[in-house]
Scaffold this active site. Structure first.
Site, PDB file in Angstrom:
ATOM      1  N   LYS A 155    -100.071 -39.994  44.894  1.00 13.17           N
ATOM      2  CA  LYS A 155    -100.643 -41.082  45.700  1.00 13.17           C
ATOM      3  C   LYS A 155    -102.163 -41.000  45.633  1.00 13.17           C
ATOM      4  O   LYS A 155    -102.820 -40.481  46.540  1.00 13.17           O
ATOM      5  CB  LYS A 155    -100.159 -40.969  47.149  1.00 13.17           C
ATOM      6  CG  LYS A 155     -98.882 -41.746  47.392  1.00 13.17           C
ATOM      7  CD  LYS A 155     -98.438 -41.665  48.818  1.00 13.17           C
ATOM      8  CE  LYS A 155     -99.088 -42.696  49.703  1.00 13.17           C
ATOM      9  NZ  LYS A 155     -98.597 -44.055  49.508  1.00 13.17           N
TER      10      LYS A 155
HETATM   11  N1  PMP Z   1     -94.514 -46.939  46.050  1.00  9.35           N
HETATM   12  C1  PMP Z   1     -95.789 -47.014  46.465  1.00  9.35           C
HETATM   13  C2  PMP Z   1     -96.805 -47.595  45.555  1.00  9.35           C
HETATM   14  C3  PMP Z   1     -96.125 -46.565  47.749  1.00  9.35           C
HETATM   15  O1  PMP Z   1     -97.386 -46.642  48.170  1.00  9.35           O
HETATM   16  C4  PMP Z   1     -95.127 -46.048  48.594  1.00  9.35           C
HETATM   17  C5  PMP Z   1     -95.496 -45.589  49.988  1.00  9.35           C
HETATM   18  N2  PMP Z   1     -95.876 -44.260  50.026  1.00  9.35           N
HETATM   19  C6  PMP Z   1     -93.809 -45.978  48.109  1.00  9.35           C
HETATM   20  C7  PMP Z   1     -93.536 -46.433  46.822  1.00  9.35           C
HETATM   21  C8  PMP Z   1     -92.709 -45.389  48.945  1.00  9.35           C
HETATM   22  O2  PMP Z   1     -92.879 -44.012  49.095  1.00  9.35           O
HETATM   23  P1  PMP Z   1     -92.419 -43.244  50.410  1.00  9.35           P
HETATM   24  O3  PMP Z   1     -90.989 -43.615  50.623  1.00  9.35           O
HETATM   25  O4  PMP Z   1     -92.588 -41.816  50.067  1.00  9.35           O
HETATM   26  O5  PMP Z   1     -93.291 -43.696  51.513  1.00  9.35           O
END
Ligand code: PMP
Length: 328
Positions: A155
């Site tokens: 991220k």
């Molecule tokens: N894709 C992106 C681009 C995101 O920003 C997120 C949010 N973190 C997700 C998928 C989903 O990830 P998570 O379930 O870990 O929040």
């Protein structure tokens, strides 16, 4: 009450947690972050952080790829987060934002020879999307940044320019959320969500080679589907057309929870309604994240010690005894 943040190794009032405009991460997007939800359970008077360990493990791995060192282990970060949320005294749904970033005040694009900083803040946070009603989506012209350009499993703050372009394009087309395709024109994900389709009684979702962020909600939903509904998930490349033809489509993410998709590119999905499997997964997921299903207790980290008394100002005071009530 002043909100607190954790900034440069100490708890400080949020209003004092500030950086210079010269900060490297602000200028070049050289940060990595997480989003963690805290879900309030009014019956238990408890706030549960959802899988904070997994989020901090992902943050630690993201830091490694971006050549940053976190001064705390995932366990220490979980403890710091509980302390921060408790200091703020939140008794409602919250969103926690850990952010590791290149804090040097210097011009010059690179990752090496820079100071790493860490900050943690949390804000009250309700629904991000219309989780009950569902959302209208469209595929957008911006392609998801490929893993060969920026490591998409991490991220990285700079990646979110890609998500912002996509979400605003969707908004300008009167849609709630974007569906990004990969540079190979296969389905990738939303601007901040993973995507699933229900096709002939199976869940289908893009596999990690499709430049997705491998979501923690995605993983949770796959386990709930398998263990509670006996549904397996096939992880594979998905063509855009398959979404139009799917029985149901939904998105998953920390902010988005499990969000039903009602429409894609002006084509109704599941008759434009919330599909039955989506509804069941959504209900299972909400039970799990609010600490209502003991089987998934390991996913929920309580912020407050069990049996913490309700703060005086929040206790229900009988009429006649409240300040300002006429003396009886
Ligand atoms: N894709 C992106 C681009 C995101 O920003 C997120 C949010 N973190 C997700 C998928 C989903 O990830 P998570 O379930 O870990 O929040």
């Amino acid at each position: 009450m002043d909100a607190y943040a954790f900034f440069r190794n100490e708890f400080v009032p949020l209003a004092e947690a500030k950086v210079s405009i010269v900060t490297h991460a602000l200028n070049y997007g050289t940060g990595v972050f997480e989003g963690i939800r805290g879900n309030w359970n009014a019956d238990q008077q408890q706030l549960y952080l959802f899988r904070p360990r997994e989020h901090f493990e992902r943050l630690t791995r993201s830091c490694g790829v971006m050549k940053m060192t976190l001064p705390y282990s995932p366990e220490e970060l979980c403890k710091l987060t509980c302390e921060l949320v408790a200091r703020n005294g939140y008794r409602e749904d919250v969103y926690v934002r850990p952010l590791a970033y290149k804090g040097s005040e210097v011009i010059g694009v690179r990752l090496h020879d820079l100071r790493d900083d860490f900050a943690l803040f949390c804000v009250p946070f309700g629904a991000y999307h219309e989780v009950d009603k569902g959302v209208r989506c469209c595929t957008v012209s911006w392609r998801r940044v490929p893993d060969l350009a920026i490591p998409t499993r991490c991220k990285v703050t700079g990646i979110y320019v890609n998500s912002a372009l996509a979400r605003t394009e969707a908004h300008e087309h009167d849609c709630d959320e974007a569906i990004m395709l990969t540079v190979d024109d296969m389905v990738c994900e939303g601007s901040g969500e993973n995507i699933f389709a229900v096709i002939r009684g199976e869940l289908v979702t893009p596999d990690p080679s499709q430049d997705i962020l491998v979501g923690i909600t995605r993983d949770s939903v796959m386990r709930l589907a398998r263990e509670e509904l006996g549904l397996r998930t096939v992880e594979r490349p998905i063509a855009r057309n398959e979404l139009y033809l799917a029985d149901e489509v939904f998105m998953t993410g920390t902010a988005a929870h499990v969000t039903p998709v009602l429409e894609i590119d002006r084509r109704p999905i599941a008759g434009g309604d919330v599909g039955p499997i989506t509804q069941q997964l959504k209900d299972l997921y909400f039970d799990a994240i609010t600490g209502r299903n003991p089987k998934y207790a390991e996913w929920c980290m309580p912020v407050y010690p069990a049996g913490t008394p309700i703060p005086a100002e929040e206790r229900e005071v009988p009429v006649g005894l409240r300040a300002g009530d006429p003396a009886s």
